[in-house]
Design a protein around this motif. Sequence first.
Motif, mmCIF file in Angstrom:
data_model
loop_
_atom_site.group_PDB
_atom_site.id
_atom_site.type_symbol
_atom_site.label_atom_id
_atom_site.label_comp_id
_atom_site.label_asym_id
_atom_site.label_seq_id
_atom_site.Cartn_x
_atom_site.Cartn_y
_atom_site.Cartn_z
ATOM 1 N N GLN A 199 22.042 -35.438 -8.682
ATOM 2 C CA GLN A 199 22.037 -36.129 -9.959
ATOM 3 C C GLN A 199 23.042 -37.275 -9.917
ATOM 4 O O GLN A 199 24.226 -37.077 -9.665
ATOM 5 C CB GLN A 199 22.381 -35.157 -11.091
ATOM 6 C CG GLN A 199 21.332 -34.075 -11.287
ATOM 7 C CD GLN A 199 21.698 -33.115 -12.402
ATOM 8 O OE1 GLN A 199 22.732 -33.247 -13.028
ATOM 9 N NE2 GLN A 199 20.852 -32.144 -12.647
ATOM 10 N N ARG A 200 22.554 -38.505 -10.167
ATOM 11 C CA ARG A 200 23.414 -39.674 -10.174
ATOM 12 C C ARG A 200 23.260 -40.375 -11.514
ATOM 13 O O ARG A 200 22.223 -40.974 -11.796
ATOM 14 C CB ARG A 200 23.042 -40.613 -9.025
ATOM 15 C CG ARG A 200 23.310 -40.015 -7.648
ATOM 16 C CD ARG A 200 22.900 -40.983 -6.548
ATOM 17 N NE ARG A 200 23.282 -40.472 -5.243
ATOM 18 C CZ ARG A 200 23.041 -41.096 -4.099
ATOM 19 N NH1 ARG A 200 22.391 -42.250 -4.110
ATOM 20 N NH2 ARG A 200 23.425 -40.577 -2.955
ATOM 21 N N PHE A 201 24.286 -40.279 -12.327
ATOM 22 C CA PHE A 201 24.250 -40.866 -13.655
ATOM 23 C C PHE A 201 25.309 -41.946 -13.774
ATOM 24 O O PHE A 201 26.375 -41.875 -13.155
ATOM 25 C CB PHE A 201 24.503 -39.805 -14.725
ATOM 26 C CG PHE A 201 23.458 -38.708 -14.770
ATOM 27 C CD1 PHE A 201 22.178 -38.970 -15.206
ATOM 28 C CD2 PHE A 201 23.772 -37.418 -14.382
ATOM 29 C CE1 PHE A 201 21.218 -37.970 -15.264
ATOM 30 C CE2 PHE A 201 22.829 -36.409 -14.437
ATOM 31 C CZ PHE A 201 21.551 -36.683 -14.888
ATOM 32 N N PHE A 202 25.048 -42.931 -14.628
ATOM 33 C CA PHE A 202 25.990 -44.018 -14.842
ATOM 34 C C PHE A 202 27.058 -43.647 -15.864
ATOM 35 O O PHE A 202 28.253 -43.811 -15.623
ATOM 36 C CB PHE A 202 25.239 -45.280 -15.291
ATOM 37 C CG PHE A 202 26.122 -46.469 -15.474
ATOM 38 C CD1 PHE A 202 26.459 -47.269 -14.397
ATOM 39 C CD2 PHE A 202 26.621 -46.806 -16.734
ATOM 40 C CE1 PHE A 202 27.292 -48.373 -14.556
ATOM 41 C CE2 PHE A 202 27.453 -47.903 -16.899
ATOM 42 C CZ PHE A 202 27.793 -48.683 -15.817
ATOM 43 N N PHE A 203 26.636 -43.153 -17.006
ATOM 44 C CA PHE A 203 27.575 -42.910 -18.109
ATOM 45 C C PHE A 203 28.240 -41.542 -17.982
ATOM 46 O O PHE A 203 27.628 -40.582 -17.504
ATOM 47 C CB PHE A 203 26.858 -43.031 -19.451
ATOM 48 C CG PHE A 203 26.385 -44.417 -19.760
ATOM 49 C CD1 PHE A 203 27.263 -45.388 -20.229
ATOM 50 C CD2 PHE A 203 25.058 -44.775 -19.550
ATOM 51 C CE1 PHE A 203 26.823 -46.679 -20.501
ATOM 52 C CE2 PHE A 203 24.614 -46.064 -19.816
ATOM 53 C CZ PHE A 203 25.495 -47.018 -20.288
ATOM 54 N N ALA A 204 29.485 -41.464 -18.459
ATOM 55 C CA ALA A 204 30.236 -40.207 -18.390
ATOM 56 C C ALA A 204 29.523 -39.105 -19.165
ATOM 57 O O ALA A 204 29.538 -37.943 -18.748
ATOM 58 C CB ALA A 204 31.650 -40.415 -18.935
ATOM 59 N N GLU A 205 28.901 -39.460 -20.293
ATOM 60 C CA GLU A 205 28.177 -38.454 -21.085
ATOM 61 C C GLU A 205 27.030 -37.862 -20.275
ATOM 62 O O GLU A 205 26.736 -36.668 -20.380
ATOM 63 C CB GLU A 205 27.644 -39.081 -22.365
ATOM 64 C CG GLU A 205 28.704 -39.475 -23.375
ATOM 65 C CD GLU A 205 29.308 -40.846 -23.108
ATOM 66 O OE1 GLU A 205 30.122 -41.292 -23.936
ATOM 67 O OE2 GLU A 205 28.963 -41.474 -22.068
ATOM 68 N N SER A 206 26.378 -38.693 -19.472
ATOM 69 C CA SER A 206 25.263 -38.220 -18.652
ATOM 70 C C SER A 206 25.774 -37.352 -17.507
ATOM 71 O O SER A 206 25.152 -36.340 -17.159
ATOM 72 C CB SER A 206 24.474 -39.407 -18.105
ATOM 73 O OG SER A 206 24.028 -40.239 -19.159
ATOM 74 N N ARG A 207 26.894 -37.735 -16.915
ATOM 75 C CA ARG A 207 27.469 -36.920 -15.841
ATOM 76 C C ARG A 207 27.909 -35.569 -16.381
ATOM 77 O O ARG A 207 27.749 -34.535 -15.715
ATOM 78 C CB ARG A 207 28.626 -37.661 -15.182
ATOM 79 C CG ARG A 207 28.200 -38.910 -14.421
ATOM 80 C CD ARG A 207 29.281 -39.408 -13.500
ATOM 81 N NE ARG A 207 30.432 -39.939 -14.198
ATOM 82 C CZ ARG A 207 30.570 -41.198 -14.589
ATOM 83 N NH1 ARG A 207 29.595 -42.075 -14.348
ATOM 84 N NH2 ARG A 207 31.651 -41.612 -15.205
ATOM 85 N N SER A 208 28.466 -35.550 -17.597
ATOM 86 C CA SER A 208 28.849 -34.283 -18.223
ATOM 87 C C SER A 208 27.624 -33.424 -18.486
ATOM 88 O O SER A 208 27.642 -32.208 -18.277
ATOM 89 C CB SER A 208 29.586 -34.555 -19.541
ATOM 90 O OG SER A 208 29.899 -33.347 -20.203
ATOM 91 N N PHE A 209 26.541 -34.048 -18.935
ATOM 92 C CA PHE A 209 25.280 -33.332 -19.130
ATOM 93 C C PHE A 209 24.831 -32.680 -17.825
ATOM 94 O O PHE A 209 24.466 -31.504 -17.798
ATOM 95 C CB PHE A 209 24.208 -34.309 -19.630
ATOM 96 C CG PHE A 209 22.793 -33.818 -19.459
ATOM 97 C CD1 PHE A 209 22.214 -32.989 -20.404
ATOM 98 C CD2 PHE A 209 22.054 -34.184 -18.334
ATOM 99 C CE1 PHE A 209 20.910 -32.524 -20.225
ATOM 100 C CE2 PHE A 209 20.759 -33.733 -18.157
ATOM 101 C CZ PHE A 209 20.184 -32.899 -19.105
ATOM 102 N N GLY A 210 24.843 -33.438 -16.724
ATOM 103 C CA GLY A 210 24.435 -32.888 -15.438
ATOM 104 C C GLY A 210 25.281 -31.708 -15.016
ATOM 105 O O GLY A 210 24.769 -30.709 -14.497
ATOM 106 N N TYR A 211 26.583 -31.801 -15.260
ATOM 107 C CA TYR A 211 27.493 -30.700 -14.922
ATOM 108 C C TYR A 211 27.168 -29.458 -15.739
ATOM 109 O O TYR A 211 27.127 -28.341 -15.211
ATOM 110 C CB TYR A 211 28.933 -31.145 -15.174
ATOM 111 C CG TYR A 211 29.956 -30.048 -14.994
ATOM 112 C CD1 TYR A 211 30.343 -29.626 -13.726
ATOM 113 C CD2 TYR A 211 30.534 -29.428 -16.105
ATOM 114 C CE1 TYR A 211 31.280 -28.624 -13.558
ATOM 115 C CE2 TYR A 211 31.473 -28.417 -15.951
ATOM 116 C CZ TYR A 211 31.836 -28.018 -14.674
ATOM 117 O OH TYR A 211 32.768 -27.011 -14.520
#
Length: 319
Positions: free
Chosen positions: A2-14
């Motif tokens: 999973q490669r996301f740009f925004f921190a909110e998206s990276r938190s979602f992936g986690y």
Amino acid sequence: MQRFFFAESRSFGYRVNQLFDFIQPASVALWNLRWQVQGYVSAVPGATDAELAGRFSHGAGVRANNLKGVCIDTPWEDQLGQFAQIVGANMIALYEGWAEGLLPKFGNPKRATDVQFPTRGKYGQNTRKGVGNALAEVHSSGISTEMQKAFFSKYSASKKYSLAHLDALSALYRYHKEIRNSFMHSGGLASDRAEAAWLEASRLTKADIGGKSDPILTKVVEGDPITYRIEEAIQLADVIIRLVHTIDSELMYTSYAENHFMELWKGTPGAVRLRALPGDPRKRKLRVDQICKALGFLAPNDPEAVIKLGKNAGLLDFA
């Protein structure tokens, strides 16, 4: 990956990884517990609930008072249905939380709800704005050519990026969302909205959603109990991950994303210290890659676009 740009998206992936890191071993553990309890009761038919609780839950910090009912009397399919509800409810909550955390930053809090519906005029959605409308409005507010050149091809390269299927995925999401609502608000009895969402989703094919198989659905009839299967919940997880990947990628080349990128750059000492650009093109590319890594982003596809942003902001100069 999973490669996301925004921190909110990276938190979602986690958080998604956390959910499945729990659900997968928990379901396997319950499957094995069922066999152990069934084997023990077969060998000791007179075993009491207290004896079973002492043998199988000692040290867990949770007392299991009804292991016969759970492991012998309850069909495995019913328990998989319970796991399915857990996955479905949590995935929808994660998507809602992600949308509420990220989309209002683009100027209109209502967009957090818009991205939970197909574009107006598609898949029975005729009364409100949807995901396509939200993205169009954000893009009309300003596009960053440099961010698009630098990063878009990297973040949209994910197999989960699904712009061509965004509305169909949103229609399938509505099916799951209305099922979730029926469990939470109607005791598991289907609402009229759940039946309508099922009807729209039942028309979808694997070509519509860009998948390897057709949508996995169970017929929903208003007023009837809903049956929800683990296969449906797993597909929902994939649907939501694809929605987040796609929307995240479509938002990362907006004016807001450029401002966000530059503010992070200015506020990250490790990136600021890398301001002197080597004259050698290869070393210059490596330096830009270092800067982006320090900011938490992928290496850009076009380092010159990042250099232009940095020089315009006074953050870069040639050594």
